[in-house]
Motif scaffolding. Structure first.
Motif, PDB file in Angstrom:
ATOM      1  N   GLY A 299       5.026  -5.479  -6.306  1.00  0.00           N
ATOM      2  CA  GLY A 299       5.223  -6.734  -5.951  1.00  0.00           C
ATOM      3  C   GLY A 299       6.292  -6.831  -4.707  1.00  0.00           C
ATOM      4  O   GLY A 299       7.058  -5.550  -4.171  1.00  0.00           O
ATOM      5  N   ILE A 300       6.947  -8.032  -4.315  1.00  0.00           N
ATOM      6  CA  ILE A 300       8.011  -7.784  -3.117  1.00  0.00           C
ATOM      7  C   ILE A 300       9.080  -8.725  -3.460  1.00  0.00           C
ATOM      8  O   ILE A 300       8.911  -9.859  -4.412  1.00  0.00           O
ATOM      9  N   ALA A 301      10.276  -8.465  -3.078  1.00  0.00           N
ATOM     10  CA  ALA A 301      11.381  -9.182  -3.530  1.00  0.00           C
ATOM     11  C   ALA A 301      12.265  -9.497  -2.241  1.00  0.00           C
ATOM     12  O   ALA A 301      12.502  -8.537  -1.201  1.00  0.00           O
TER      13      ALA A 301
ATOM     14  N   HIS B 210       7.961  -2.012  -7.847  1.00  0.00           N
ATOM     15  CA  HIS B 210       6.642  -1.561  -8.391  1.00  0.00           C
ATOM     16  C   HIS B 210       7.191  -0.865  -9.827  1.00  0.00           C
ATOM     17  O   HIS B 210       7.081   0.329 -10.008  1.00  0.00           O
ATOM     18  N   PRO B 211       7.321  -1.668 -10.997  1.00  0.00           N
ATOM     19  CA  PRO B 211       7.284  -1.240 -12.170  1.00  0.00           C
ATOM     20  C   PRO B 211       6.134  -0.939 -13.110  1.00  0.00           C
ATOM     21  O   PRO B 211       5.210  -1.651 -12.778  1.00  0.00           O
ATOM     22  N   TRP B 212       5.925   0.062 -13.562  1.00  0.00           N
ATOM     23  CA  TRP B 212       4.758   0.635 -14.327  1.00  0.00           C
ATOM     24  C   TRP B 212       5.196   1.680 -15.193  1.00  0.00           C
ATOM     25  O   TRP B 212       6.131   2.212 -15.479  1.00  0.00           O
ATOM     26  N   SER B 213       4.306   1.913 -16.286  1.00  0.00           N
ATOM     27  CA  SER B 213       4.347   2.852 -17.275  1.00  0.00           C
ATOM     28  C   SER B 213       3.321   3.709 -17.558  1.00  0.00           C
ATOM     29  O   SER B 213       2.024   3.295 -17.301  1.00  0.00           O
TER      30      SER B 213
ATOM     31  N   SER C 118      11.746  -0.213  -2.889  1.00  0.00           N
ATOM     32  CA  SER C 118      11.945   0.361  -1.645  1.00  0.00           C
ATOM     33  C   SER C 118      13.115  -0.235  -1.117  1.00  0.00           C
ATOM     34  O   SER C 118      13.822  -1.128  -1.471  1.00  0.00           O
ATOM     35  N   GLY C 119      13.560   0.550   0.229  1.00  0.00           N
ATOM     36  CA  GLY C 119      14.676  -0.132   0.925  1.00  0.00           C
ATOM     37  C   GLY C 119      14.116  -1.518   1.538  1.00  0.00           C
ATOM     38  O   GLY C 119      13.085  -1.867   1.224  1.00  0.00           O
ATOM     39  N   CYS C 120      14.878  -2.042   2.488  1.00  0.00           N
ATOM     40  CA  CYS C 120      14.313  -3.290   3.196  1.00  0.00           C
ATOM     41  C   CYS C 120      13.282  -3.141   4.166  1.00  0.00           C
ATOM     42  O   CYS C 120      13.813  -2.212   4.878  1.00  0.00           O
TER      43      CYS C 120
ATOM     44  N   GLU D  95       0.562  -1.261   0.029  1.00  0.00           N
ATOM     45  CA  GLU D  95      -0.015   0.034   0.026  1.00  0.00           C
ATOM     46  C   GLU D  95       1.004   1.091  -0.122  1.00  0.00           C
ATOM     47  O   GLU D  95       0.650   2.266  -0.600  1.00  0.00           O
ATOM     48  N   LYS D  96       1.982   1.261   0.809  1.00  0.00           N
ATOM     49  CA  LYS D  96       2.957   2.344   0.835  1.00  0.00           C
ATOM     50  C   LYS D  96       3.432   2.559  -0.638  1.00  0.00           C
ATOM     51  O   LYS D  96       3.582   3.898  -1.269  1.00  0.00           O
ATOM     52  N   ALA D  97       3.797   1.531  -1.255  1.00  0.00           N
ATOM     53  CA  ALA D  97       4.295   1.497  -2.693  1.00  0.00           C
ATOM     54  C   ALA D  97       3.371   1.940  -3.655  1.00  0.00           C
ATOM     55  O   ALA D  97       3.870   3.152  -4.437  1.00  0.00           O
ATOM     56  N   LYS D  98       2.186   1.851  -3.401  1.00  0.00           N
ATOM     57  CA  LYS D  98       0.934   2.206  -4.369  1.00  0.00           C
ATOM     58  C   LYS D  98       0.893   3.542  -4.115  1.00  0.00           C
ATOM     59  O   LYS D  98       0.844   4.421  -5.048  1.00  0.00           O
TER      60      LYS D  98
END
Length: 166
Positions: free
Chosen positions: A54-56, A70-73, A151-153, A28-31
């Motif tokens: 997504g997460i990694a 979060h890749p988007w265009s 994001s950072g970890c 949600e924070k990334a969005k």
């Protein structure tokens, strides 16, 4: 971004400087950050790719630490509108609390114009590329502004099985 390592305490235990955050909260924070970046670009009539963040795993501790990706265009508008949006992004980033750490043509065959910036208030970095026609590459078949937000970890809350989240 804070890429700090775990620090060992005098008693041999480890402490961490990573914020504990649930996976859904991190998404949600990334969005929310992506939405702010989209607003800075200011192309309301364009189309935006759909997949959410997504997460990694973080290499430092892949069982407990993760980052959001979060890749988007933005696409579906004229190349001039994309160029204007990219310049708006460049101008708005510092005003919105971001530090531009790199700006210019990259080393790709097409010498794509790109921006790399770090948020001063959130643990996020972004890289944006302007994919438009150029003398070096000719006509761009899929003109767009490509954004990669990372994001950072974050530390997963105790009991979270990250293998089920990726």
């Amino acid at each position: 971004m804070d890429h700090s390592e775990n620090a060992s305490a005098a008693d041999g235990s480890t402490s961490s400087k990573h914020t504990t955050l649930g996976v859904e909260e991190a998404r949600e924070k990334a969005k929310a950050v992506s939405s702010q970046v989209y607003d800075m670009i200011g192309i309301k009539e364009g189309k935006v790719t759909e997949p959410g963040p997504g997460i990694a795993p973080c290499e430092e501790d892949p069982e407990h630490l993760y980052s959001t990706v979060h890749p988007w265009s933005v696409y579906g508008v004229s190349e001039d509108e994309l160029k204007d949006g990219f310049q708006r992004l460049k101008g708005n980033l510092p005003e919105q609390g971001w530090k531009i750490v790199e700006y210019g043509r990259n080393n790709s065959k097409s010498k794509t114009l790109e921006i790399t910036a770090d948020s001063k208030t959130e643990p996020f970095s972004l890289n944006a590329e302007l994919w438009v026609s150029s003398p070096a590459t000719g006509t761009e078949k899929d003109p767009k502004i490509l954004v990669n937000l990372t994001s950072g970890c974050f530390r997963a809350p105790k009991g979270t099985n990250l293998d089920q989240e990726f």
